[in-house]
Design an enzyme around this catalytic site. Structure first.
Site, short mmCIF file in Angstrom:
data_model
loop_
_atom_site.label_atom_id
_atom_site.label_comp_id
_atom_site.label_asym_id
_atom_site.label_seq_id
_atom_site.Cartn_x
_atom_site.Cartn_y
_atom_site.Cartn_z
N CYS A 1 0.79 -1.32 0.04
CA CYS A 1 -0.08 -0.13 -0.07
C CYS A 1 1.01 1.25 -0.18
CB CYS A 1 -1.15 -0.08 1.38
SG CYS A 1 -0.27 -0.02 2.84
N GLY A 2 0.63 2.24 0.76
CA GLY A 2 1.39 3.48 0.85
C GLY A 2 2.42 3.25 1.93
#
Length: 365
Positions: A323-324
């Protein structure tokens, strides 16, 4: 076999530091985990899950042999007084949300819950956000919170299912499988009318401070006292940048990205400065919110399976999630755990690490 880079980061660059910092007590608190004793006390009796329609699904029985990674608010409400159950408020928010999770915890939290600081309980030798700490540091912090290896742990957050999944994964990454996420989190707890505490006890605040202090001491090489929790890193659950690079060419694992489609496509800017937009070549986008219903409850198995299959993900092949910054990837891992895939690794550095490197390939759509 793990790369040398992972081993260095997993132990936080601590050479020769560990047993000299604190005495370990196997399985913590003077007794080993006994399923029979817990069943006798009623701690791990029947746990019911909630479907997206709000009805109760078939009950499941813990402990960690089950593939069910969440517990209902009704079960938790009936189990709060159990001595071997610890509840953690693991609320965490993006910087642009301008929310203070510790302040919100002090205003309202589930009775008896302790605060788990995701940013604080992290690798102090890394410039990346909330990377996994070393085994020693995690053990010291969790021990400071009063958690033992024999304890069952339920984690929740202020959004429903968001950052709680990260802490669920952290415990599993350090070998503790008796951990579950509260389905729907604090919002669902309050929606059904259960009480919250409006002020933190002095003991809870002291424990949160002690956990942060313990992390700092470990990374400074200072002694931290008795450890009631032993951590053993499960290397197969934690991926490095080198493993992602290798997988681009080999495609052994299906790489799923939990960020929004606009960020994945590179048409929306990243929330952190200096981070390129786009995605890892060959990865697929499954925004983490797609595995939750409108009340932030984990989708039932049949709907989860359809979500992944509709995106071309085969549940018969290995999967890695990112993800981030390694938070919402854990929500996808949570959903896959419900589908029986208990060993989905998470790329801990995720997009923040990948896109900050000048030589890593980036694809946009």
């Amino acid at each position: 076999m793990a790369s040398a880079a992972l081993r260095r980061r997993a132990f936080g660059g601590l050479h020769g530091v560990g047993s000299s910092l604190f005495h370990s007590e196997p399985y913590g608190c003077g007794s080993s985990f006994s399923l029979l004793s817990l069943l006798r006390r009623g701690l791990f009796r029947h746990l019911s899950t909630t479907t997206s329609s709000g009805t109760e699904a078939a009950s499941v029985v813990l402990p960690a042999t089950t593939s069910e990674p969440v517990v209902s608010v009704d079960w938790l409400h009936g189990s709060l007084r159990e001595p071997d159950l610890k509840v953690l408020d693991a609320s965490w928010y993006l910087p642009n949300e301008q929310r203070n999770p510790l302040q919100e915890y002090q205003v309202a939290h589930i009775p008896g819950a302790l605060f788990f600081d995701i940013d604080g309980i992290s690798d102090k030798n890394s410039n990346l956000p909330h990377m996994l700490p070393s085994e020693e540091a995690f053990a010291a912090a969790v021990s400071a919170l009063g958690i033992c290896n024999k304890d069952g742990v339920v984690v929740y957050d202020g959004k429903g299912i968001f950052s709680a999944a990260r802490v669920w994964w952290m415990f599993r990454a350090f070998g503790h499988d008796k951990v579950w996420v509260l389905d729907g989190g604090l919002p669902r707890w309050r929606a059904v009318g259960y009480d919250v505490e409006s002020s933190a006890s002095g003991d809870a605040i002291l424990k949160a401070s002690a956990a942060s202090e313990a992390i700092e001491k470990v990374y400074q090489g200072r002694p931290v006292g008795l450890a009631t929790f032993q951590a053993k890193l499960q290397l197969h659950l934690v991926w490095t940048l080198e493993q992602v690079q290798k997988n681009i060419h080999e495609q052994t694992y299906q790489h799923i990205d939990a960020r929004s489609k606009s960020r994945f496509d590179g048409v929306a800017p990243e929330p952190r400065k200096g981070i390129r937009a786009g995605h890892v070549p060959g990865s697929r986008c499954i925004p983490f919110g797609q595995v939750l219903d409108s009340s932030q409850v984990l989708l039932p198995r049949s709907e989860l399976q359809k979500k992944f299959e509709d995106e071309g993900i085969s549940l018969d092949r290995p999967i890695v999630a990112s993800c981030g910054t390694g938070v919402t990837a854990c929500v996808l891992a949570l959903g896959l755990h419900r589908l029986g895939k208990a060993d989905v690794p998470v790329y801990d550095g995720s997009w923040t690490e990948w896109a900050s490197k000048p030589d890593t390939p980036v694809t946009t759509s």
